[in-house]
Motif scaffolding. Structure first.
Motif, short mmCIF file in Angstrom:
data_model
loop_
_atom_site.label_atom_id
_atom_site.label_comp_id
_atom_site.label_asym_id
_atom_site.label_seq_id
_atom_site.Cartn_x
_atom_site.Cartn_y
_atom_site.Cartn_z
N ALA A 170 44.80 -26.15 -22.95
CA ALA A 170 45.29 -26.84 -24.00
C ALA A 170 46.60 -26.29 -24.42
N GLY A 171 46.56 -24.99 -24.60
CA GLY A 171 48.19 -24.23 -25.04
C GLY A 171 49.25 -24.63 -24.16
N GLY A 172 48.88 -24.54 -22.84
CA GLY A 172 49.80 -24.93 -21.80
C GLY A 172 50.42 -26.61 -21.84
N MET A 173 49.06 -27.33 -21.39
CA MET A 173 49.30 -28.77 -21.64
C MET A 173 49.98 -29.15 -22.77
N LEU A 174 49.52 -28.80 -24.11
CA LEU A 174 49.93 -29.42 -25.25
C LEU A 174 51.38 -29.13 -25.46
N ALA A 175 51.83 -27.85 -25.11
CA ALA A 175 53.26 -27.63 -25.18
C ALA A 175 54.05 -28.17 -24.23
#
Length: 277
Positions: A170-175
């Motif tokens: 989530a953190g990496g993908m959404l950024a």
């Protein structure tokens, strides 16, 4: 100093909205209403504070193309979770017992919408965007992803595996989705689509937040690495793989569009938001 005011304003609205929706979670219509109000107020406050403190158009929340971007994000988020739960079910570790609660599903719409918007404004709209100015895209992605994962350690049934999984998927993908589009609307839609599919449709637990009552009455069993255990499918190896692959896809798209910010050229970041998507 202006960054502090931005963060405080968005966090305040998100905290009040989140507490309000949680307090009325047993009333689906009130939960839906308060969730919608949280979404609207969060966007309005972000636009006003950022526009006023930075003296620029808030292009990352531009109205033009917003609906299409949110819908595309929702489709990606739902499809991503369908792939995850299908793999878990294929191994016999996800079982549907019948239909769940329609009223519970309505309440989850409000809760998940409010959470998706406020978290994207805080972690991608503020944290990632502001850090990226000084460090470049990749360092900002790593830092914001780690902090996003760590914030989930406060949830019920939190585990280190769950926090690491959230950081990656989530953190990496959404950024990366924000870096590719320079718009918050796609990450918002993706965030909501994933969470709502997980809880509102398939009745699975979201980030260790306790029991949910979605359209399906279901349960998971089996190895924690496959199902995510008490934290929920977000800690599943399948979720990590799906999020990791989408992170790579979005970053490749960002490179093709020229929206990746090198470390020493971070002053270009706000100008990139005006590029065609």
């Amino acid at each position: 100093m202006k960054s502090v005011w931005q963060i405080l304003a968005v966090v305040a609205v998100g905290a009040v909205g989140g507490q309000s929706v949680t307090a009325v979670k047993d009333d689906p219509w009130l939960s839906l209403l308060l969730g919608a109000l949280t979404v609207v107020l969060s966007v309005v406050v972000y636009r006003w504070v950022v526009g006023r403190t930075e003296g620029r158009p808030v292009v990352e929340l531009a109205r033009e193309g917003a609906r299409g971007a949110v819908l595309r994000g929702m489709l990606i988020g739902v499809a991503m979770f369908v792939c995850v739960i299908a793999n878990i079910a294929f191994l016999g570790d996800y079982e549907v017992h019948g239909f769940g609660s329609l009223s519970g599903t309505l309440a989850l719409v409000g809760f998940m919408a409010g959470a998706a918007v406020t978290e994207e404004l805080m972690f991608r709209g503020l944290l990632f965007r502001l850090v990226e100015r000084g460090t470049g895209t990749y360092a900002a992605l790593v830092l914001s992803a780690v902090l996003f994962g760590a914030s989930h350690l406060l949830n019920e049934n939190a585990t280190l595996l769950g926090a690491v999984a959230i950081a990656i998927e989530a953190g990496g993908m959404l950024a990366a989705a924000y870096a590719a589009t320079r718009s918050l609307w796609l990450p918002i839609g993706l965030h909501f689509g994933w969470n709502f599919a997980e809880s509102g449709i398939f009745g699975a637990e979201v980030s260790g937040n306790g029991d949910v009552h979605g359209l399906l009455d279901s349960s998971t069993s089996g190895a924690t690495l496959i199902t995510g255990g008490e934290f929920g499918p977000e800690a599943s190896v399948y979720a990590i793989l799906a999020g990791g692959l989408l992170t790579i896809v979005f970053l490749r798209l960002a490179h093709r569009r020229g929206t990746v910010v090198p470390r020493r050229r971070a002053e270009r970041v706000d100008a990139l938001a005006t590029l065609p998507r």
